[in-house]
Write a protein that holds these residues in place. Sequence first.
Motif, short mmCIF file in Angstrom:
data_model
loop_
_atom_site.label_atom_id
_atom_site.label_comp_id
_atom_site.label_asym_id
_atom_site.label_seq_id
_atom_site.Cartn_x
_atom_site.Cartn_y
_atom_site.Cartn_z
N PHE A 199 0.84 -1.20 0.00
CA PHE A 199 0.00 0.00 0.00
C PHE A 199 0.88 1.26 0.00
O PHE A 199 0.66 2.20 -0.78
CB PHE A 199 -0.90 -0.04 1.23
N ALA A 200 1.89 1.27 0.88
CA ALA A 200 2.78 2.43 0.97
C ALA A 200 3.59 2.60 -0.32
O ALA A 200 3.77 3.72 -0.83
CB ALA A 200 3.71 2.28 2.17
N TYR A 208 4.43 7.39 5.55
CA TYR A 208 4.65 6.84 6.90
C TYR A 208 3.29 6.39 7.45
O TYR A 208 2.35 7.20 7.52
CB TYR A 208 5.26 7.92 7.79
N ILE A 209 3.19 5.14 7.82
CA ILE A 209 1.93 4.59 8.34
C ILE A 209 2.17 3.98 9.71
O ILE A 209 3.12 3.20 9.90
CB ILE A 209 1.38 3.49 7.40
N LEU A 264 7.13 2.25 6.44
CA LEU A 264 7.71 3.42 5.77
C LEU A 264 8.16 3.03 4.36
O LEU A 264 8.78 1.99 4.17
CB LEU A 264 8.91 3.94 6.57
N ALA A 265 7.82 3.89 3.41
CA ALA A 265 8.33 3.71 2.04
C ALA A 265 8.70 5.08 1.49
O ALA A 265 8.04 6.08 1.82
CB ALA A 265 7.26 3.06 1.15
N ASN A 266 9.75 5.13 0.68
CA ASN A 266 10.10 6.42 0.06
C ASN A 266 10.49 6.25 -1.40
O ASN A 266 10.61 5.12 -1.91
CB ASN A 266 11.18 7.15 0.87
N SER A 267 10.66 7.37 -2.07
CA SER A 267 10.88 7.35 -3.52
C SER A 267 12.30 6.97 -3.89
O SER A 267 12.62 6.90 -5.09
CB SER A 267 10.52 8.72 -4.11
N ASP A 268 13.15 6.72 -2.91
CA ASP A 268 14.49 6.21 -3.20
C ASP A 268 14.55 4.69 -3.07
O ASP A 268 15.63 4.10 -2.99
CB ASP A 268 15.52 6.86 -2.27
#
Length: 449
Positions: A7-8, A26-27, A161-165
């Motif tokens: 989902f993230a 951030y969830i 947590l997930a990010n665009s990197d």
Amino acid sequence: MLDYRNFATDLVAALRKQGADACDVYISSSTGFKTTVRLGAIEKLQQSTSKGLGLRVFKNGATALTFTTDFQDKTIGDLVKETLEIVKVSNADEFNCLAPKDALGEYDGTLMLFDERISEVTPERKIEMVRELEDAGRAFDKRITNSNGASWSNLAAQVTLANSDGFVGQYQTTSASMSVYLVAEENGVKQRDGWYSFNRFFEKLDSPVSIGETAARRTVARLGGRKVRSQAVPVVLDPEVAGDFVGMIFSAAAGFNVYRRASYLIGKLGEEIVAPAITIIDDATIEDGPASRPFDAEGVRSAPLTVIENGVLKTYACDAYSAKRLNSLVTGNSGRGYAAGPGVVASNLYLKNGTTDPKDIVRSVRNGLYLTEMFGSGVNSVTGDFSQGASGFWIENGEITYPVQEITIAGNVLKVLENVVAIGNDLTFKRGSTASPTLLVSEMTVGGE
């Protein structure tokens, strides 16, 4: 709890597709139970479930943060669009950034953060334990005349947590605590004190009877308090008070206080600032530490951080923003909730154990104070000066004699730690994630009559 990693990741992709230069999602979600019993009757019974999601978007040097507790598709879709609109009218700041790619990752050692056993304990048993610990405290001494309540609290939480990197991570934690606060009375004078037990694991909590009796022992010990004259004397810092000083040092070493020029540690990197025997470490990789985690709130891989080594200030603690402001490195100390942006936080922060038995530390003092509590306004963050109300016990000829009250402790944080001449061997995280062994300070000013 549901697995939110896909989902993230999908949300990050949506934000990038719609124009974000960079972003993270951030969830957090949690379930908890609390109960309070006073004089055997239930006063509070609370079962809670919560979840929230925060979006952070970077574009053209600006950043925007939005959040929601509603995970329905339409709400999330609207939030993505809203965040991208907000960032267009936000002010640019050259220091806005995600954490560096080469610092991202998860600690690959063993971490024991979650205990299934806690969820298996029934609410009835939790209430029964709280009653047991209050009863044990009230029955311990006839001078215990009242209770301010006994409590149980437990929480199971998950962070995603997930990010665009390309970073995506998720971990779960549990915690549980029991506490009681009692009132003792003698010659018309009342005193209040308490005790508690806290741990990630149910089986590692102290027994209800032990907590109740410890609370009663501490409360009764306060009876018969005396005033003392103002004087400069050796002071033994109880681990709880010593931990307060460790927390003060970390706050001064936090990057945001340094770049805001609100720290007494500015310009002191590499200098000996406290006694050479003192080493202070922040370590999120302690196997079952109360604040351990595989990565911080920006996806930086957890690793031990030595803040002070043998009295020398080695580093400031930085999240991505403060690291860039200070031209420094991220240190894995980013913390946040879903409704707020990252900031600098400690994990398992401690002053390294010494070798001296705390009883021998007390025996070494001819005339001085055993300091157990400080209260009131805090430290001046710019100078390190402090003056606070305090209480404790007087030491005469190496023995703790009587409780003292209505005193103040004044000084400077660095001066106090510079004058540490003995360090106990009693470090424990049973009292929380910021900890210290017993310390002996050669001299502090005690304000009294």
